[in-house]
Design a protein around this motif. Structure first.
Motif, PDB file in Angstrom:
ATOM      1  N   LYS A 244       0.597  -1.295   0.147  1.00 37.30           N
ATOM      2  CA  LYS A 244      -0.057   0.045  -0.100  1.00 37.30           C
ATOM      3  C   LYS A 244       0.794   1.273   0.065  1.00 37.30           C
ATOM      4  N   ALA A 245       1.832   1.206   0.785  1.00 37.11           N
ATOM      5  CA  ALA A 245       2.788   2.495   0.844  1.00 37.11           C
ATOM      6  C   ALA A 245       3.439   2.536  -0.333  1.00 37.11           C
ATOM      7  N   ALA A 246       3.891   1.672  -0.997  1.00 39.29           N
ATOM      8  CA  ALA A 246       4.680   1.687  -2.426  1.00 39.29           C
ATOM      9  C   ALA A 246       3.610   2.160  -3.295  1.00 39.29           C
ATOM     10  N   ALA A 247       2.361   1.837  -3.493  1.00 40.68           N
ATOM     11  CA  ALA A 247       1.403   2.363  -4.468  1.00 40.68           C
ATOM     12  C   ALA A 247       1.091   3.851  -4.009  1.00 40.68           C
ATOM     13  N   PHE A 248       1.069   4.216  -2.951  1.00 42.08           N
ATOM     14  CA  PHE A 248       0.609   5.556  -2.483  1.00 42.08           C
ATOM     15  C   PHE A 248       1.990   6.561  -3.005  1.00 42.08           C
ATOM     16  N   LEU A 249       3.230   6.036  -2.496  1.00 41.52           N
ATOM     17  CA  LEU A 249       4.159   7.031  -2.784  1.00 41.52           C
ATOM     18  C   LEU A 249       4.672   7.060  -4.239  1.00 41.52           C
ATOM     19  N   ALA A 250       4.590   5.981  -4.997  1.00 41.78           N
ATOM     20  CA  ALA A 250       4.780   6.144  -6.326  1.00 41.78           C
ATOM     21  C   ALA A 250       3.658   7.209  -7.220  1.00 41.78           C
ATOM     22  N   PHE A 251       2.335   6.824  -6.708  1.00 34.45           N
ATOM     23  CA  PHE A 251       1.321   7.468  -7.223  1.00 34.45           C
ATOM     24  C   PHE A 251       1.168   9.114  -6.925  1.00 34.45           C
ATOM     25  N   LEU A 252       1.867   9.318  -5.755  1.00 31.91           N
ATOM     26  CA  LEU A 252       1.802  10.885  -5.381  1.00 31.91           C
ATOM     27  C   LEU A 252       3.235  11.461  -6.141  1.00 31.91           C
ATOM     28  N   ARG A 253       4.156  10.783  -6.307  1.00 32.02           N
ATOM     29  CA  ARG A 253       5.445  11.407  -7.107  1.00 32.02           C
ATOM     30  C   ARG A 253       4.841  11.436  -8.494  1.00 32.02           C
ATOM     31  N   LEU A 254       3.912  10.664  -9.147  1.00 29.82           N
ATOM     32  CA  LEU A 254       3.611  10.784 -10.428  1.00 29.82           C
ATOM     33  C   LEU A 254       2.857  11.966 -10.647  1.00 29.82           C
ATOM     34  N   LEU A 255       1.767  12.206  -9.667  1.00 28.00           N
ATOM     35  CA  LEU A 255       0.634  13.355  -9.760  1.00 28.00           C
ATOM     36  C   LEU A 255       1.401  14.542  -9.662  1.00 28.00           C
ATOM     37  N   GLU A 256       2.117  14.588  -8.509  1.00 26.26           N
ATOM     38  CA  GLU A 256       2.880  16.028  -7.890  1.00 26.26           C
ATOM     39  C   GLU A 256       3.856  16.422  -8.865  1.00 26.26           C
ATOM     40  N   GLN A 257       4.797  15.612  -9.503  1.00 29.42           N
ATOM     41  CA  GLN A 257       5.648  16.002 -10.387  1.00 29.42           C
ATOM     42  C   GLN A 257       5.313  15.938 -11.774  1.00 29.42           C
ATOM     43  N   VAL A 258       4.665  15.035 -12.291  1.00 28.21           N
ATOM     44  CA  VAL A 258       4.509  14.816 -13.584  1.00 28.21           C
ATOM     45  C   VAL A 258       3.154  15.379 -14.209  1.00 28.21           C
ATOM     46  N   LEU A 259       2.345  15.128 -13.299  1.00 30.83           N
ATOM     47  CA  LEU A 259       0.773  15.458 -13.979  1.00 30.83           C
ATOM     48  C   LEU A 259       0.071  16.560 -13.100  1.00 30.83           C
ATOM     49  N   PRO A 260       0.702  17.486 -12.709  1.00 30.59           N
ATOM     50  CA  PRO A 260       0.128  18.557 -11.946  1.00 30.59           C
ATOM     51  C   PRO A 260      -0.593  19.479 -12.680  1.00 30.59           C
ATOM     52  N   GLU A 261      -0.496  19.596 -14.028  1.00 34.30           N
ATOM     53  CA  GLU A 261      -1.244  20.430 -14.971  1.00 34.30           C
ATOM     54  C   GLU A 261      -2.604  19.803 -15.220  1.00 34.30           C
ATOM     55  N   LEU A 262      -2.661  18.341 -14.920  1.00 30.29           N
ATOM     56  CA  LEU A 262      -4.036  17.667 -14.832  1.00 30.29           C
ATOM     57  C   LEU A 262      -4.758  17.684 -13.618  1.00 30.29           C
ATOM     58  N   ALA A 263      -4.392  18.401 -12.689  1.00 28.13           N
ATOM     59  CA  ALA A 263      -5.095  18.380 -11.395  1.00 28.13           C
ATOM     60  C   ALA A 263      -6.584  18.571 -11.708  1.00 28.13           C
ATOM     61  N   PRO A 264      -7.098  19.698 -12.106  1.00 29.20           N
ATOM     62  CA  PRO A 264      -8.496  19.747 -12.240  1.00 29.20           C
ATOM     63  C   PRO A 264      -9.294  18.403 -12.945  1.00 29.20           C
ATOM     64  N   GLN A 265      -8.329  17.506 -13.394  1.00 29.05           N
ATOM     65  CA  GLN A 265      -9.242  16.388 -13.952  1.00 29.05           C
ATOM     66  C   GLN A 265      -9.185  15.199 -13.065  1.00 29.05           C
ATOM     67  N   TRP A 266      -7.971  15.193 -12.241  1.00 26.99           N
ATOM     68  CA  TRP A 266      -7.713  14.054 -11.360  1.00 26.99           C
ATOM     69  C   TRP A 266      -8.176  14.305 -10.076  1.00 26.99           C
ATOM     70  N   GLN A 267      -8.508  15.293  -9.470  1.00 27.42           N
ATOM     71  CA  GLN A 267      -8.882  15.600  -8.241  1.00 27.42           C
ATOM     72  C   GLN A 267     -10.273  15.267  -8.114  1.00 27.42           C
ATOM     73  N   PRO A 268     -11.199  15.546  -9.041  1.00 28.33           N
ATOM     74  CA  PRO A 268     -12.684  14.909  -8.746  1.00 28.33           C
ATOM     75  C   PRO A 268     -12.629  13.366  -8.622  1.00 28.33           C
ATOM     76  N   LEU A 269     -11.919  12.592  -9.384  1.00 28.55           N
ATOM     77  CA  LEU A 269     -11.858  11.433  -9.657  1.00 28.55           C
ATOM     78  C   LEU A 269     -11.102  10.921  -7.958  1.00 28.55           C
ATOM     79  N   LEU A 270     -10.342  11.382  -7.731  1.00 28.72           N
ATOM     80  CA  LEU A 270      -9.627  11.090  -6.233  1.00 28.72           C
ATOM     81  C   LEU A 270     -10.598  11.501  -5.413  1.00 28.72           C
ATOM     82  N   TRP A 271     -11.210  12.327  -5.359  1.00 27.24           N
ATOM     83  CA  TRP A 271     -12.197  12.929  -4.240  1.00 27.24           C
ATOM     84  C   TRP A 271     -13.312  11.761  -4.024  1.00 27.24           C
TER      85      TRP A 271
END
Length: 474
Positions: A244-271
């Motif tokens: 679980k920790a590995a999945a969250f840490l890898a996902f967190l790095r991907l979203l914050e470092q690579v896909l921050p421009e898509l935050a308006p799209q991925w935030q509702p999904l994760l919400w």
């Protein structure tokens, strides 16, 4: 750029140790492979020591596919701590149930390599490699008892894991098709200022599905209760914490470092996923009579709390995710340690009714489990409370007030099933003659360390909070 093996020194040590353990086990008969666990422990300790060696050259390696930064180092230490605790649990468990230690130790080391690669990855293909290394090892470990519920859980985990892998690969393929690269830095540069195309949105959804399975997020959680119940307790602890920790840490790095421009799209999904995960995990746990299944649904609920911090999309949330993962590792590994000891040989006593009077007859184990469960419930003066406080504070800062309200209500509902176990241990009489339980000195020391950590970070969170804040300066 070059290979730069120094960036992957901890992973190299672990991999070589795993190979040595396999060679050793091949020439030692079953029951005489105790040294395999000691060799594995030495490898974990050496890998942890390598993390504290300052980088003498570039912080990137393997042609930019892996990176060494504070985030990766924190993640590695977390994985190594979890693996060390699981190895200690497994050593007594495997000896008690006449199962081989050598193969288990090697698979545990290889799965830890996969976790470390996921957190240190700077390329989607390296991330995928880490996920597969972790997954394949976990599939085998889930069926380590060879028969019965263990084999069934391994098959379920394998089949559903294969589906999630396909989703993840398709997501990577779409991102490569849009940006022309799998390198994190190049993808982020290509997406800077770009509009969210249909291909990018589809890639995002596929990635959420792939990581959602590994992190046991609703609606990708269906494998969790059966696999957690059927797998050996040390493996369940590894899946609940390490995977679980590995999945969250890898996902967190991907979203914050690579896909921050898509935050308006991925935030509702994760919400939506965070809300469903918190609510369903806690409500389903209320009806469980098997403590392993109860802790499985509890881990789903905790994944929902962690996702709140990811969804907040601010540094407070990122730091809170790392803080909560450290607290979650302490209290979950500690809880499974006690469950394993009280479960006896072949896990005969894992029903909630088996815990009647356990607190009186085994006070150290009862008090330890009570503290861990109280922390999971989020009672003040524990690490679990501080972790939830930081996660919900990040959500408030991100103006996600409804998500915070849902999280607080779900957490309040979860208090019941944690306290139910404590009530059974200390307010009910044990039926029959209680058996004597011998707790070895290493296990007592480990439980004591987890107890102190759970209470210390609840009362004095400053040091860990400063560390995780520095680690999340992407």
């Amino acid at each position: 750029m070059s290979l730069n093996y120094s960036v992957l020194l901890p992973e190299t040590i672990l991999a070589l140790t795993g190979v040595l353990v396999m060679l050793y086990s091949a020439f030692r008969p079953l029951g005489r492979d105790q040294a395999a666990a000691w060799l594995g422990s030495a490898g974990l300790a050496a890998a942890a020591g390598a993390i504290f060696i300052p980088a003498a050259g570039p912080t990137e390696g393997f042609f930019g596919m892996v990176v060494r930064d504070p985030f990766a180092d924190f993640s590695r230490l977390l994985f190594l701590f979890a693996a060390g605790a699981v190895l200690l649990l497994a050593s007594s468990y495997l000896g008690r149930d006449d199962l081989g230690r050598g193969d288990f130790t090697a698979l545990l080391l290889f799965s830890t390599v996969g976790m470390c690669l996921m957190a240190a990855s700077a390329d989607l293909m390296m991330t995928f490699l880490g996920i597969e290394l972790l997954s394949i090892s976990s599939y085998v470990l889930a069926g380590y008892r060879r028969g019965g519920r263990s084999a069934e859980s391994a098959w379920k985990y394998f089949i559903l894991g294969a589906f999630s892998t396909a989703f993840l690969l398709y997501g990577i393929a779409f991102i490569y098709g849009v940006t022309g690269s799998t390198r994190y830095a190049q993808i982020a540069a290509a997406l800077d200022g770009a509009d969210a195309s249909l291909a990018l949105l589809l890639a995002l959804v596929l990635l959420v599905v792939g990581f959602g399975f590994k992190a046991a997020l609703v609606p990708f959680h269906v494998w969790t209760p059966d696999v957690y119940e059927g797998a050996p307790i040390p493996v369940t602890a590894l899946l609940a914490v390490g995977s679980k920790a590995a999945a969250f840490l890898a996902f967190l790095r991907l979203l914050e470092q690579v896909l921050p421009e898509l935050a308006p799209q991925w935030q509702p999904l994760l919400w939506a996923s965070a809300a469903l995960t918190m609510i369903l995990g806690n409500l389903a746990a209320l009806t469980q009579t098997n403590i392993k299944r109860m802790l499985a649904y509890s881990s789903i609920a905790h994944a929902g709390y962690l996702l709140v911090g990811v969804t907040a999309h601010n540094q407070t949330g990122s730091g809170a995710v790392l803080f909560y993962l450290a607290a979650y590792a302490l209290m979950t590994l500690g809880a499974f340690s006690v469950v394993q000891i009280l479960g006896r040989k072949e896990e005969r006593l894992v029903e909630l009714d088996d815990y009647r009077g356990a607190g009186y007859h085994h006070p150290f184990l009862g008090i330890s489990l009570a503290v861990f469960l109280i922390s999971m419930a989020g009672i003040p003066a524990t690490a679990g409370f501080m972790g939830k406080f930081f996660l919900f504070s990040a959500a408030v800062r991100g103006e996600m007030f409804l998500l915070v309200v849902l999280g607080l209500l779900a957490s309040a509902a979860g208090v019941y099933y944690y306290l139910r176990v404590i009530v059974l241990m200390f307010m009910h009489e044990y039926e029959g003659e209680p058996a004597e339980i011998a707790v070895s000195l290493p296990v007592r020391i480990t439980l004591t360390v987890m107890l102190i950590g759970t209470l210390w970070f609840g009362l004095f969170p400053g040091l860990l909070l400063d560390w995780v804040t520095e680690a999340t300066r992407f």
